[in-house]
Design a protein around this motif. Structure first.
Motif, PDB file in Angstrom:
ATOM      1  N   TYR A  35      76.273 -64.415   7.992  1.00 50.80           N
ATOM      2  CA  TYR A  35      77.322 -64.281   6.979  1.00 50.80           C
ATOM      3  C   TYR A  35      78.319 -65.437   7.033  1.00 50.80           C
ATOM      4  CZ  TYR A  35      75.562 -59.475   6.997  1.00 50.80           C
ATOM      5  OH  TYR A  35      74.760 -58.366   6.943  1.00 50.80           O
ATOM      6  N   THR A  36      78.707 -65.892   5.847  1.00 45.89           N
ATOM      7  CA  THR A  36      79.738 -66.933   5.732  1.00 45.89           C
ATOM      8  C   THR A  36      81.097 -66.342   5.380  1.00 45.89           C
ATOM      9  OG1 THR A  36      79.091 -67.288   3.424  1.00 45.89           O
ATOM     10  CG2 THR A  36      78.072 -68.702   5.077  1.00 45.89           C
ATOM     11  N   VAL A  37      81.092 -65.185   4.736  1.00 46.32           N
ATOM     12  CA  VAL A  37      82.305 -64.398   4.520  1.00 46.32           C
ATOM     13  C   VAL A  37      81.931 -62.943   4.735  1.00 46.32           C
ATOM     14  CG1 VAL A  37      83.144 -66.047   2.769  1.00 46.32           C
ATOM     15  CG2 VAL A  37      82.035 -63.933   2.030  1.00 46.32           C
ATOM     16  N   ASN A  38      82.911 -62.116   5.010  1.00 51.72           N
ATOM     17  CA  ASN A  38      82.679 -60.679   5.152  1.00 51.72           C
ATOM     18  C   ASN A  38      83.768 -59.962   4.369  1.00 51.72           C
ATOM     19  OD1 ASN A  38      81.717 -58.224   5.931  1.00 51.72           O
ATOM     20  ND2 ASN A  38      82.385 -58.363   8.059  1.00 51.72           N
ATOM     21  N   PHE A  39      83.528 -59.838   3.070  1.00 45.02           N
ATOM     22  CA  PHE A  39      84.541 -59.320   2.156  1.00 45.02           C
ATOM     23  C   PHE A  39      84.286 -57.846   1.831  1.00 45.02           C
ATOM     24  CE2 PHE A  39      85.416 -63.698   0.020  1.00 45.02           C
ATOM     25  CZ  PHE A  39      86.158 -64.089   1.125  1.00 45.02           C
TER      26      PHE A  39
END
Length: 283
Positions: A35-39
């Motif tokens: 993952y590059t973001v975890n929104f």
């Protein structure tokens, strides 16, 4: 097949890895999601919570995978939305290491920048970074028509101009260009197309254009096409399979009345595409 997929993730809804992983698993692909973001949700809502993952942390996760001795088994590195500038270096470094471990591995890049209706929705530095550093090391790219125009500094609209723009993109490094959301002035009413251009030729597939906007459909498209094409080497078949699956996913979503992709409900359409659309060779 093993795919190392470096993309965003959301808890609610389906974009990035949260859109790509399950359809790939449903067609029998082993996916290693990073993952590059975890929104909490995708940014189309205008508000979200959660962190953008620091590139050094993304790199650490990938290094841990490398420590397990998995890189020689990876067939594809797949990347999508790049939230910040630093992630490009991580992806480029990972691609180099995976290809060193497995010379047959490929890199598939979905150069997410924006679309014709909204324009660019990423940080200003990202499109330039994609064009100058990321796309040149890719084997497959999956831009929409708008993104293809930005990458090549052209304005593709007809079949001929889209082919020419795809050839310019291929001259940058990738051997295969899948162009999504192709809208040409002379197409049939209420239709939309996808085109793939490879060393072996070029094909286009036309489907009805549904009255909806579906965040994450491009992520599913890039993932399924990459997997099908990597398995068979048949671009026309991969295009037809992908178009058939994604159209049924979108139809199911539209009929549900929900905003988010009905990803799980549509799972049989990935495993057994109805093949209701045929790819037509245009070169």
């Amino acid at each position: 097949m093993k795919i190392l997929s470096i993309q965003s993730a959301v808890a609610y809804g389906h974009v990035g890895n949260s859109a790509a992983v399950f359809p790939l698993q449903r067609i029998g692909v082993e996916v290693l999601p990073v993952y590059t973001v975890n929104f909490s949700n995708h940014t189309g809502y205008g508000a979200w919570r959660g962190p953008m993952i620091d590139p050094s942390d993304v790199s650490e996760i990938i290094a841990g995978i490398e420590d397990r001795g998995v890189f020689p088994q990876i067939d594809v590195v797949l990347s999508g939305y790049q939230g910040g500038e630093g992630i490009a270096d991580v992806i480029i470094d990972t691609v180099a290491k995976v290809k060193a471990a497995n010379p047959n591995a490929i890199y598939a890049c979905d150069p997410v920048m924006g679309n014709a209706k909204s324009g660019c929705f990423v940080a200003p530095a990202i499109p330039i970074l994609l064009r100058e550093r990321v796309v040149p090391v890719a084997d497959i790219i999956t831009p929409n028509q708008f993104e293809l125009g930005f990458l090549t500094e052209t304005d593709p609209d007809t079949i001929e101009s889209t082919l020419a723009s795809a050839d310019l993109a291929r001259a940058m490094g990738p051997s295969t260009v899948l162009v999504t959301s192709v809208e040409r002035p002379d197409r049939e009413d209420d239709t939309i197309e996808m085109m793939v251009v490879t060393d072996a030729g070029a094909w286009i597939v036309q489907t009805p254009q549904l009255p909806m906007k579906a965040n994450g459909s491009g992520d599913v498209t890039a993932a399924l096409f990459t997997a099908h094409f990597t398995r068979t080497g048949d671009a026309a078949d991969a295009l037809a399979r992908t178009a058939s699956s994604v159209f049924d996913l979108l139809t199911t979503t539209l009929e549900s009345g929900e905003r988010e992709l009905q990803l799980v409900e549509s799972q049989e359409f990935y495993a057994e595409p109805r093949m209701q659309f045929t790819a037509r060779q245009v070169r």
